[in-house]
Design an enzyme around this catalytic site. Structure first.
Site, short mmCIF file in Angstrom:
data_model
loop_
_atom_site.label_atom_id
_atom_site.label_comp_id
_atom_site.label_asym_id
_atom_site.label_seq_id
_atom_site.Cartn_x
_atom_site.Cartn_y
_atom_site.Cartn_z
CE LYS A 166 -8.83 8.69 -0.86
NZ LYS A 166 -9.80 8.83 -0.88
CG ASN A 176 2.71 -0.31 -2.84
OD1 ASN A 176 2.63 -0.62 -2.44
ND2 ASN A 176 2.58 1.34 -2.53
N GLY A 177 1.97 -3.58 -5.87
CA GLY A 177 1.49 -4.02 -6.44
C GLY A 177 1.63 -5.86 -6.48
CD GLU A 207 -20.81 7.57 -3.76
OE1 GLU A 207 -19.88 7.92 -2.97
OE2 GLU A 207 -20.40 6.40 -5.05
CD GLU A 239 -16.62 3.45 0.25
OE1 GLU A 239 -16.29 2.10 -0.96
OE2 GLU A 239 -17.39 3.67 0.75
CE LYS A 283 -18.12 7.59 -0.18
NZ LYS A 283 -18.00 6.38 -0.99
NE ARG A 320 -0.99 4.86 -1.10
CZ ARG A 320 -1.32 5.13 -1.45
NH1 ARG A 320 -1.60 5.64 -1.80
NH2 ARG A 320 -1.22 3.98 -2.35
CB CYS A 335 -0.90 0.01 1.70
SG CYS A 335 -2.14 0.96 0.86
CG HIS A 342 -40.11 -5.23 -12.46
ND1 HIS A 342 -40.94 -6.05 -13.20
CD2 HIS A 342 -39.78 -4.09 -12.60
CE1 HIS A 342 -40.69 -5.18 -14.18
NE2 HIS A 342 -41.09 -4.11 -13.86
CD1 TRP A 377 -5.42 -3.26 2.39
CD2 TRP A 377 -5.29 -4.58 0.26
NE1 TRP A 377 -6.91 -3.86 2.41
CE2 TRP A 377 -6.94 -3.68 0.85
CE3 TRP A 377 -5.01 -4.48 -0.84
CZ2 TRP A 377 -7.41 -4.72 -0.37
CZ3 TRP A 377 -5.47 -5.43 -1.49
CH2 TRP A 377 -7.19 -5.40 -1.63
#
Length: 609
Positions: A604, A105-106, A486, A493, A490, A27, A2, A509, A79
């Site tokens: 993040k 990172n990656g 959205e 999260e 939120k 992050r 991260c 439906h 992370w």
């Protein structure tokens, strides 16, 4: 992934690295570590000293010995991707002799294959990470210089990386490389910094160089040079970061999320500033690099983003269709990349990313560019990868956003789309009168946002009432549906309450089967031409004993509670209707005792797939 921080100079490095890690805590991460180089003595090589800890940066700081001196080092917040959070899996990772340290990172896609080959050659692995593979490849490289060792190792690697490397035999340098994950150099006075995010640098320097994919750099205390992974020199011109260290402080708020929600009136004013042209009832967007003739030739617009940026893109697509009368739609960039889409030369593609580094969006941009498409970027971070890769675009000027979940950047991104839609509309068929109407509406936004924020105590009481729900439904029609999506995102999260969003027209439906007193529904009910149809949806819910919280421009008789927001122009109403729902999510999570700025399992900037 991260967060990466590195330093080489004359100062004591450990406090600098720990401070940098603290600035990157927003992050999201699960462990942290630090490695520094000791000085070489006559006839004796240098040595690496490492401390790692599962948990927060404060846990790492508690483990760092008092005598941990050095002037060169690298550090990392992790992370988890490969292997659970643990001391062993935390970065930096070292080779068997303890001479090479790497932070990364990656994701290395072929890590399993490389691990199997190295194990067959007698290498013993101490962690479950893909990064440790890279450490051993560098240590075993036969090249003479550290730069060549790193280049040789990277030739075997498939995937994404932003790395920083220390070597006990080369204590005068840090070597870094980038492919798909951000690496930023900070230029100081006889000292150099490296980080994955400018937030770790701005307390010490505002002169930065951002590496491109396939680019490497060597950092020494008084110099740096950049070059490709093939060894060719590149030209690096430092730029000045517009944000200052104070921008990353809480400013008296209990959380970054609350601070950033409260900053939205000023943030919206910033994205509007200097762009409105009253004379022609339009806006100036010179960064688009799209002249009037080219704009008139656009036949379709496709907006690509992930998460919150995708939702902002959905609202943006609606604005473009309404104001510019150009067919437009939004799609998750992560899906677009893999469905072999038809790339039409008459389609304008818009890539949306708060960080400008979101991997799925960046990869989609690169694929579109390869196929000859014109791509605009809508990003917040100046000089980010998407901003550099795109043909043109807009900065949303939200300022630093530290909380993992996006609030003010979402709002500013939607406002930026309103500006783009107005610009394109006035080039095409939008009348002067309508242009003036939208401009007046845009100018009212900061004041109306202030009115909504002033009602926070009322929203807080509602949040506390609904915090006991196990699940919540969000509904809206047309302009209101992306707002519902959205708001649902939120809530889940940061509170971890299960939430779903549906078009209000889809209730009968299927989703209507879920309605009961234990499932509250949040309904977006703007005062527009769909008002009566939205009210009919409320009737359906009340008939089944459902509880309703409405966000509307006037009290709704069928709702148990109504949050009343100021009325703007119909096209701009979604910008305002999302803000009380940010506060609802915030205060719900607060009532439940959640770690609001660092929600579990999230980061993040998502710079891996």
């Amino acid at each position: 992934m991260c967060g990466i921080v590195g330093y080489i100079g004359k100062r004591d490095v450990a406090p600098l690295l720990l401070e940098g890690l603290q600035r990157l805590e927003y992050r999201g991460y699960d462990s942290a570590g630090i490695a520094i180089t000791g000085k070489a003595a006559a006839g004796r090589p240098g040595a690496l000293k490492t401390v790692k800890a599962k948990g927060r940066v404060r846990d790492l700081e508690a483990r760092v010995p008092k005598r941990f001196a050095g002037t060169t080092g690298i550090a990392h917040t992790r992370w988890a991707t490969h292997g659970a959070p643990s001391d062993e899996n935390a970065h930096p990772h070292l080779d068997a002799e303890g001479k090479v340290a790497v932070v990364h990172n990656g994701i290395i896609d072929n890590a399993s294959e490389l691990r199997a080959k190295l194990t067959a050659d007698g290498v013993a692995f101490l962690s479950e990470t893909d990064t440790e593979v890279l450490v051993h490849l560098i240590a075993r490289a036969q090249a003479e210089t550290l730069e060549e060792k790193v280049r040789e190792a990277l030739k075997s690697v498939e995937g994404t990386y932003g790395i920083a490397v220390l070597h006990a035999d080369f204590t005068d340098r840090i070597v870094v490389a980038r492919n798909g994950s951000p690496v930023v150099l900070g230029i100081g006075e006889k000292e150099m910094f490296v980080a994955s995010d400018v937030a770790a640098l701005v307390a010490h320097t505002r002169q930065i160089v951002t590496l491109d994919d396939g680019e490497m750099a060597t950092l020494k205390a008084d110099d740096f040079r950049t070059y490709t992974t093939e060894g060719s020199s590149t030209t690096a011109t430092p730029t000045t970061v517009e944000w200052e260290a104070e921008s990353y402080d809480m400013g008296g708020h209990d959380t970054y999320m609350h601070k950033e929600i409260s900053e939205q009136a000023e943030a919206v004013d910033r994205v509007l500033r200097g762009r409105i042209d009253d004379r022609f009832s339009t806006v100036h967007l010179g960064g688009l690099n799209l002249d009037a003739r080219e704009a008139r030739g656009v036949r379709r617009i496709k907006i690509l983003g992930c998460g919150t940026s995708y939702h902002a893109g959905m609202i943006g697509a609606g604005l473009i269709e309404e104001l510019a009368r150009i067919p437009a739609d939004a799609e998750p960039a992560s899906e677009f990349r893999y469905r072999n889409p038809v790339v039409d030369p008459d389609t304008l593609y818009v890539a949306v990313s708060q960080s400008g580094e979101t991997y799925d969006v960046l990869a989609a941009v690169q694929e579109l560019k390869r196929k000859g498409a014109r791509v605009l970027g809508v990003v917040n971070v100046v000089g980010s990868a998407i901003a550099r890769e795109a043909d043109g675009g807009m900065y949303v000027h939200a300022g630093p956003e530290v909380c993992v979940v996006s609030t003010k950047c979402f709002t500013n991104t939607v406002v930026a789309f309103a500006l783009l839609a107005l610009h394109l509309g006035r080039i095409r068929d939008l009348s002067v009168a309508d242009g003036k109407r939208i401009i007046e509406g845009l100018r009212r936004l900061p004041g109306q946002i202030g009115e909504i924020l002033a009602a926070e105590d009322e929203i807080k009481k509602l949040a506390e009432e609904y915090a006991g729900a196990q699940s919540m439904m969000f509904i809206g029609r047309v302009r209101g549906y992306p707002v519902a999506l959205e708001a649902s995102l939120k809530l889940k999260e940061i509170s971890y309450i299960h939430a779903e969003a549906y078009p209000a027209s889809e209730l009968k439906h299927g989703p209507l089967a879920l309605i009961e007193p234990a499932l509250p529904t949040v309904a977006i009910v703007p005062d527009d031409d769909l008002l009566e149809k939205n009210r009919a949806a409320l009737e359906e819910i009340k008939a089944r004993s459902g509880r309703i919280l409405a966000v509307a421009h006037r009290e709704q008789e069928k709702a148990d509670h109504t949050v009343v927001v100021p009325k703007n122009e119909n096209e701009l109403d979604p910008i305002l209707m999302g803000i009380p729902l940010q506060l609802l999510a915030y205060h719900t999570a607060l009532a439940m005792g959640r770690d609001i700025d660092k929600p579990r399992n999230l980061a993040k900037s998502v710079t891996v797939e």
